[in-house]
Design a protein around this motif. Sequence first.
Motif, PDB file in Angstrom:
ATOM      1  N   ARG A   1      -2.197  14.153  -0.827  1.00 57.38           N
ATOM      2  CA  ARG A   1      -0.981  13.756  -0.125  1.00 57.38           C
ATOM      3  C   ARG A   1      -0.570  14.841   0.857  1.00 57.38           C
ATOM      4  O   ARG A   1      -0.663  16.032   0.570  1.00 57.38           O
ATOM      5  CB  ARG A   1       0.174  13.548  -1.117  1.00 57.38           C
ATOM      6  CG  ARG A   1       0.179  12.159  -1.778  1.00 57.38           C
ATOM      7  CD  ARG A   1       0.414  11.052  -0.745  1.00 57.38           C
ATOM      8  NE  ARG A   1       0.373   9.712  -1.311  1.00 57.38           N
ATOM      9  CZ  ARG A   1      -0.723   8.962  -1.465  1.00 57.38           C
ATOM     10  NH1 ARG A   1      -1.906   9.431  -1.107  1.00 57.38           N
ATOM     11  NH2 ARG A   1      -0.649   7.752  -1.974  1.00 57.38           N
TER      12      ARG A   1
ATOM     13  N   ARG B   1       0.726  -1.927  -6.565  1.00 52.99           N
ATOM     14  CA  ARG B   1       0.447  -0.879  -5.570  1.00 52.99           C
ATOM     15  C   ARG B   1      -1.055  -0.851  -5.319  1.00 52.99           C
ATOM     16  O   ARG B   1      -1.844  -0.578  -6.245  1.00 52.99           O
ATOM     17  CB  ARG B   1       0.965   0.466  -6.121  1.00 52.99           C
ATOM     18  CG  ARG B   1       0.503   1.699  -5.383  1.00 52.99           C
ATOM     19  CD  ARG B   1       1.118   1.816  -3.990  1.00 52.99           C
ATOM     20  NE  ARG B   1       0.694   3.089  -3.409  1.00 52.99           N
ATOM     21  CZ  ARG B   1      -0.392   3.234  -2.642  1.00 52.99           C
ATOM     22  NH1 ARG B   1      -1.156   2.209  -2.339  1.00 52.99           N
ATOM     23  NH2 ARG B   1      -0.700   4.422  -2.176  1.00 52.99           N
ATOM     24  N   LEU B   2      -1.455  -1.154  -4.071  1.00 56.35           N
ATOM     25  CA  LEU B   2      -2.883  -1.201  -3.713  1.00 56.35           C
ATOM     26  C   LEU B   2      -3.415   0.221  -3.506  1.00 56.35           C
ATOM     27  O   LEU B   2      -3.873   0.587  -2.423  1.00 56.35           O
ATOM     28  CB  LEU B   2      -3.065  -2.020  -2.430  1.00 56.35           C
ATOM     29  CG  LEU B   2      -2.670  -3.496  -2.516  1.00 56.35           C
ATOM     30  CD1 LEU B   2      -2.274  -4.019  -1.136  1.00 56.35           C
ATOM     31  CD2 LEU B   2      -3.807  -4.328  -3.102  1.00 56.35           C
ATOM     32  N   GLY B   3      -3.338   1.038  -4.537  1.00 58.61           N
ATOM     33  CA  GLY B   3      -3.725   2.442  -4.455  1.00 58.61           C
ATOM     34  C   GLY B   3      -3.135   3.138  -5.660  1.00 58.61           C
ATOM     35  O   GLY B   3      -2.574   2.475  -6.550  1.00 58.61           O
ATOM     36  N   VAL B   4      -3.239   4.470  -5.682  1.00 63.00           N
ATOM     37  CA  VAL B   4      -2.745   5.158  -6.884  1.00 63.00           C
ATOM     38  C   VAL B   4      -1.496   6.015  -6.650  1.00 63.00           C
ATOM     39  O   VAL B   4      -0.747   6.270  -7.575  1.00 63.00           O
ATOM     40  CB  VAL B   4      -3.851   6.019  -7.539  1.00 63.00           C
ATOM     41  CG1 VAL B   4      -4.956   5.132  -8.077  1.00 63.00           C
ATOM     42  CG2 VAL B   4      -4.401   7.047  -6.566  1.00 63.00           C
ATOM     43  N   GLY B   5      -1.291   6.486  -5.409  1.00 68.81           N
ATOM     44  CA  GLY B   5      -0.119   7.317  -5.137  1.00 68.81           C
ATOM     45  C   GLY B   5       1.143   6.477  -5.257  1.00 68.81           C
ATOM     46  O   GLY B   5       1.196   5.357  -4.764  1.00 68.81           O
TER      47      GLY B   5
ATOM     48  N   ASN C   1     -10.189   3.094  -6.606  1.00 72.03           N
ATOM     49  CA  ASN C   1     -10.667   3.766  -5.383  1.00 72.03           C
ATOM     50  C   ASN C   1     -11.170   5.189  -5.636  1.00 72.03           C
ATOM     51  O   ASN C   1     -11.411   5.947  -4.697  1.00 72.03           O
ATOM     52  CB  ASN C   1      -9.613   3.722  -4.258  1.00 72.03           C
ATOM     53  CG  ASN C   1      -8.338   4.487  -4.603  1.00 72.03           C
ATOM     54  OD1 ASN C   1      -8.277   5.208  -5.598  1.00 72.03           O
ATOM     55  ND2 ASN C   1      -7.316   4.331  -3.770  1.00 72.03           N
TER      56      ASN C   1
ATOM     57  N   HIS D   1      -5.755   8.687   6.671  1.00 70.11           N
ATOM     58  CA  HIS D   1      -5.434   8.280   5.281  1.00 70.11           C
ATOM     59  C   HIS D   1      -6.387   7.158   4.834  1.00 70.11           C
ATOM     60  O   HIS D   1      -5.945   6.069   4.430  1.00 70.11           O
ATOM     61  CB  HIS D   1      -3.975   7.834   5.174  1.00 70.11           C
ATOM     62  CG  HIS D   1      -3.457   7.883   3.758  1.00 70.11           C
ATOM     63  ND1 HIS D   1      -2.175   8.231   3.441  1.00 70.11           N
ATOM     64  CD2 HIS D   1      -4.073   7.616   2.572  1.00 70.11           C
ATOM     65  CE1 HIS D   1      -2.011   8.165   2.124  1.00 70.11           C
ATOM     66  NE2 HIS D   1      -3.153   7.797   1.568  1.00 70.11           N
TER      67      HIS D   1
ATOM     68  N   ARG E   1       0.880  -1.175   0.000  1.00 71.67           N
ATOM     69  CA  ARG E   1       0.000   0.000   0.000  1.00 71.67           C
ATOM     70  C   ARG E   1       0.915   1.221   0.000  1.00 71.67           C
ATOM     71  O   ARG E   1       1.909   1.226  -0.738  1.00 71.67           O
ATOM     72  CB  ARG E   1      -0.955  -0.025   1.206  1.00 71.67           C
ATOM     73  CG  ARG E   1      -1.845  -1.241   1.265  1.00 71.67           C
ATOM     74  CD  ARG E   1      -3.015  -1.036   2.197  1.00 71.67           C
ATOM     75  NE  ARG E   1      -4.074  -0.351   1.520  1.00 71.67           N
ATOM     76  CZ  ARG E   1      -5.137  -0.953   0.939  1.00 71.67           C
ATOM     77  NH1 ARG E   1      -5.301  -2.253   0.996  1.00 71.67           N
ATOM     78  NH2 ARG E   1      -6.039  -0.236   0.317  1.00 71.67           N
ATOM     79  N   ASN E   2       0.611   2.213   0.881  1.00 68.67           N
ATOM     80  CA  ASN E   2       1.426   3.434   0.812  1.00 68.67           C
ATOM     81  C   ASN E   2       2.563   3.483   1.838  1.00 68.67           C
ATOM     82  O   ASN E   2       3.381   4.398   1.806  1.00 68.67           O
ATOM     83  CB  ASN E   2       0.547   4.688   0.929  1.00 68.67           C
ATOM     84  CG  ASN E   2      -0.064   4.870   2.311  1.00 68.67           C
ATOM     85  OD1 ASN E   2       0.633   4.811   3.322  1.00 68.67           O
ATOM     86  ND2 ASN E   2      -1.363   5.094   2.373  1.00 68.67           N
TER      87      ASN E   2
HETATM   88  O1  LIG Z   1      -2.810   6.395  -3.199  1.00 71.60           O
HETATM   89  C1  LIG Z   1      -3.929   5.982  -2.888  1.00 71.60           C
HETATM   90  O2  LIG Z   1      -4.672   5.401  -3.686  1.00 71.60           O
HETATM   91  C2  LIG Z   1      -4.420   6.231  -1.510  1.00 71.60           C
HETATM   92  O3  LIG Z   1      -3.435   6.886  -0.780  1.00 71.60           O
HETATM   93  C3  LIG Z   1      -4.812   4.982  -0.785  1.00 71.60           C
HETATM   94  O4  LIG Z   1      -3.835   4.065  -0.941  1.00 71.60           O
HETATM   95  P1  LIG Z   1      -3.428   2.945   0.131  1.00 71.60           P
HETATM   96  O5  LIG Z   1      -4.418   2.883   1.199  1.00 71.60           O
HETATM   97  O6  LIG Z   1      -3.309   1.691  -0.656  1.00 71.60           O
HETATM   98  O7  LIG Z   1      -2.099   3.363   0.567  1.00 71.60           O
END
Ligand SMILES: O=C(O)[C@H](O)COP(=O)(O)O
Length: 312
Positions: free
Chosen positions: A236, A71-75, A98, A286, A50-51
């Motif tokens: 962010r 990457r379980l997200g986009v950042g 998401n 977050h 994740r992040n």
């Molecule tokens: O970047 C993202 O998509 C969000 O910050 C959530 O991502 P995460 O919970 O997977 O870090």
Amino acid sequence: MLKVVISEFMDEAAIRAELAGFETLYDPTLVDRPDALRAALQEAAGLIVRNRTQVRGDLLAAAPDLKVVGRLGVGLDNIDLPACAARGIAVHPATGANDGAVAEYVIGTALLLLRGAYGASAQVAAGAWPRNASMGREIAGKRLGLVGFGAIARETARRAAALDMAVSAFDPYLTPEDTAWRPAHGSVTRAELDALIASSDVLSLHVPLTEATRGMIGSDAITRMPPGAILINAARGGVVDERAVVDALRSGHLGGAALDVFAEEPLDAMGGALFADVPNLILTPHIAGVTQESNVRVSAVTARAVRRSLEG
Ligand SMILES: O=C(O)[C@H](O)COP(=O)(O)O
């Protein structure tokens, strides 16, 4: 059998459905045990994060066979993209999975902060009847400014338009001809950043953290926001100057703020002290992009991308 290491939480059904043909090590505590994570990566071909997992330096060096990062997200600010590119390691964000969760967070916090009345529970329970002090604002007719107009901002714009907001956005990467400016539902006005800041009742940030966006919304920008405006950061930490937000909430210049992301996550003692007892402030850990539904979508998209990448 190729090995995939998963160092943060995800939907386990997605692991079973998409990664059945691989040796998987799913241990969400690995993110907090760097030595164990490095050891686990020694023979790994895939890594899912994740992040919080910092995919750079020592970690990459400990993973000589790594071919793909999901990457379980986009950042992507926790991943050293040039280093991955140099090693031929593919990086797959869960683009699109998401968007709706973040858009709902933005609309939800905007409604809460404009209306303001929901903070009255304790007083009402105690027998007080603060009607005048609880008279908030409606979202209809308010001007929403989106800083960045990517997929999440577009989902936010669509929902805002349905609530009769007037939506504008700033995005230097989209030409005036881009079809994004002519959405199927509602309408969006293309704006320059300064004009957007000066004219938005609700300003919501939708940019990644880069050298260009770091500190983008500092005290100068906040001073130029209209009195009573609402600021929402589900993008962010680091894009917004947290002290400037706190000062503007305390002075009453800002009517409210919702912060889901922070320069330091979790907050350290200094952050905790900075935000203590600040009025009209919503703080969340977050979580804007993480709902039960988006966790399922994000996990499926990511596990599938890793499987496809490893299957070649
Ligand atoms: O970047 C993202 O998509 C969000 O910050 C959530 O991502 P995460 O919970 O997977 O870090």
